[in-house]
Design an enzyme around this catalytic site. Structure first.
Site, mmCIF file in Angstrom:
data_model
loop_
_atom_site.group_PDB
_atom_site.id
_atom_site.type_symbol
_atom_site.label_atom_id
_atom_site.label_comp_id
_atom_site.label_asym_id
_atom_site.label_seq_id
_atom_site.Cartn_x
_atom_site.Cartn_y
_atom_site.Cartn_z
ATOM 1 N N GLU A 165 -10.489 21.727 -16.027
ATOM 2 C CA GLU A 165 -9.737 22.347 -14.943
ATOM 3 C C GLU A 165 -9.215 23.679 -15.437
ATOM 4 O O GLU A 165 -8.833 23.817 -16.595
ATOM 5 C CB GLU A 165 -8.584 21.440 -14.512
ATOM 6 C CG GLU A 165 -9.073 20.313 -13.638
ATOM 7 C CD GLU A 165 -7.971 19.363 -13.214
ATOM 8 O OE1 GLU A 165 -6.805 19.768 -13.140
ATOM 9 O OE2 GLU A 165 -8.300 18.187 -12.966
ATOM 10 N N ALA A 277 -0.665 22.834 -31.970
ATOM 11 C CA ALA A 277 0.417 21.845 -31.968
ATOM 12 C C ALA A 277 1.402 22.164 -30.850
ATOM 13 O O ALA A 277 1.498 23.304 -30.399
ATOM 14 C CB ALA A 277 1.111 21.866 -33.323
ATOM 15 N N CYS A 285 -7.188 13.733 -17.072
ATOM 16 C CA CYS A 285 -8.296 13.088 -17.784
ATOM 17 C C CYS A 285 -7.914 12.419 -19.104
ATOM 18 O O CYS A 285 -8.190 11.237 -19.287
ATOM 19 C CB CYS A 285 -9.415 14.092 -18.019
ATOM 20 S SG CYS A 285 -10.283 14.483 -16.487
#
Ligand code: NAD
Length: 458
Positions: A165, A277, A285
């Site tokens: 996306e 991080a 998903c």
């Protein structure tokens, strides 16, 4: 060999609509089908149900030239199409496994449609939804059941989707690979023909100036194709959790995780991507697919230790945001906290499993006032999370805030004017950088108190 196909795509969301519009752009005639009548009516009137860069223009162009249409009913599509994709949502159920009821509804409806239409060749039914191993056979069985034992011709193919996306259109034209699983050679040949312009990168486009290289095309059995999708997402989620664990250890020992990630990423065996991080993974998903793979493992009495740990670390990352705020602000009651970015990642309006919503809810429960800003997902976030006051200007969110949390690394957030932010905020002017975007020293020089994840001096 066919140059163009008649294609049906069932489910007109992030995957279905993008797939349909891209296949129409490649010269095929595509009908996108959805049960949601409002969505279909909207699409016919140019109203996009989702935000995805360049999708709106592409849909308008293809709807305009007649290569893309929208429908709610299946039989007509099944009569005409060479290939029908299933691209409906497969949300997690209560125990984490993928809920296949939408896929099952579509499979039965395809069977029922096949039973009432005349066709000359077998229909190729392609599953693009993310489904547990074995679903290809399940879909095949349901199509037969839907046809009520009428003699119908079809082949089932698994074609897992890897688009991201935020760059879904680009990823559809320039995928890293195309994976197809089937037990039928004929069906694989049809799919190879359909994807030929993408595999050979032979379509005309000005989107990407890079030299074009052929796209790898992996053919395998149904079960392996289904497993490839889960394994890919589980690996990526685990990679993020890994660097997040390293970040926490960096915090303890005084190392900087951004430098560590750059250093290890140069190792060709590790690679530089997915080593950022921060507050961890979310979205439509990773959480769902990791949960589904854990659930599949447990069905077979296997404890998926690495996947369990990936989830545990991810949950800790979200909690760390609250801990960092508490450490600096002490009590959160009566404090104003700005969330910069609300969508689960940049360039999308998708809020499914977005860290922002969970953080907002927790902060609200602890008595803070939470103000959020997102370039695209603001309205939807306000409708989803009532504790969140949404504003439509990033600096308005920062005005009077005691702390700001970088939640989503939108370009606009990356280019935040740190000095302006500091001038608008209240003491202690805390910036919790959930995506490790900013240099700790420049943030401090701008008058902010900076806290990243595993950043030296922060
Ligand atoms: P989505 O929720 O955006 O869209 C699904 C669409 O299917 C909705 O418009 C819904 O109305 C429609 N639908 C549901 N049941 C239907 C039925 N019975 N008949 C017709 N239409 C029906 O979902 P999505 O994000 O596009 O995901 C679709 C599948 O692709 C999921 O299995 C997902 O895991 C997988 N996938 C998603 C992404 C992603 O980035 N979103 C990437 C790869 C794979």
């Amino acid at each position: 060999m066919n140059d163009s196909f008649k294609v049906g795509v069932v489910g007109s969301g992030y995957v279905g609509l993008v797939t349909g519009a891209c296949l129409a752009s490649l010269g095929n005639t595509v009908t996108c089908v959805d049960v949601d009548e409002e969505r279909v009516e909207g699409l016919r009137n140019g109203v996009m149900p989702i935000y995805e860069p360049s999708l709106e223009e592409m849909v308008a162009r293809r709807y305009g030239d007649g290569s893309l249409s929208f429908a709610t009913g299946l039989p007509e599509v099944v009569r005409e199409a060479d290939i029908v994709f299933i691209a409906v949502n497969t949300p997690p159920d209560d125990n984490g496994s993928a809920d296949l009821s939408n896929v099952a509804d579509v499979a039965r409806a395809i069977g029922a449609s096949l039973a009432v239409v005349e066709r000359e060749s077998p229909l190729v039914v392609v599953n693009k939804s993310t489904v547990p191993v074995g679903s290809g056979d399940y879909v095949s069985m349901l199509i037969r059941e839907g046809a009520e034992d009428a003699d119908v011709g079809y082949r089932v193919v698994s074609n897992p989707e890897f688009l991201r996306e935020g760059s879904a259109v680009y990823d559809s034209f320039y995928p890293d690979r195309i994976v197809l699983g089937a037990d039928s050679r004929d069906a694989l040949d049809v799919m190879r023909d359909l994807y030929k312009p993408v595999i050979e990168q032979s379509f005309p486009t000005e989107m990407d100036p890079r030299p074009k290289t052929a796209v790898p095309f992996v053919t395998t059995d149904l079960a392996s194709a289904e497993m490839i999708k889960y394994a890919a997402n589980a690996f990526l989620a685990t990679k993020i959790s890994f660097i997040n664990e390293v970040a926490t250890i960096c915090d303890l020992v005084g190392a900087d995780v951004n430098n560590v990630a750059a250093g290890i990423g140069l190792d060709g065996r590790i690679g530089p991507r997915f080593l950022n991080a921060g507050i961890g993974w979310g979205g439509s998903c990773f959480p769902k697919d990791v949960a589904a793979l854990r659930s599949i493992a447990r069905e077979y009495d296997y404890e998926p230790a690495i996947l369990d740990a990936a989830v545990t670390v991810n949950e800790r990352q979200r909690r760390q945001v609250i801990t960092k705020l508490q450490r600096e602000l002490r009590t959160l009651k009566g404090k104003r906290v700005a969330l910069l970015g609300l969508a689960f990642k940049p360039n999308t309006d998708d809020l499914r499993e977005a860290p922002s919503l969970e953080i907002a809810k927790k902060l609200d429960a602890l008595g803070a006032r939470v103000v959020g800003y997102d370039p695209v997902a603001g309205k939807a976030a306000a409708a989803t999370e009532p504790s969140l006051k949404v504003v439509f200007d990033m600096y308005e969110a920062l005005a009077g805030a005691h702390a700001a949390v970088v939640v989503t690394e939108w370009e606009e957030v990356r280019s935040l004017d740190l000095e302006k932010a500091a001038s608008l905020m209240e003491e202690p002017r805390l910036l919790v950088d959930g995506r490790n975007l900013f240099d700790p020293a420049s943030a401090e020089r701008s008058g902010l108190s900076y806290r990243g994840f595993g950043r030296r001096g922060a």
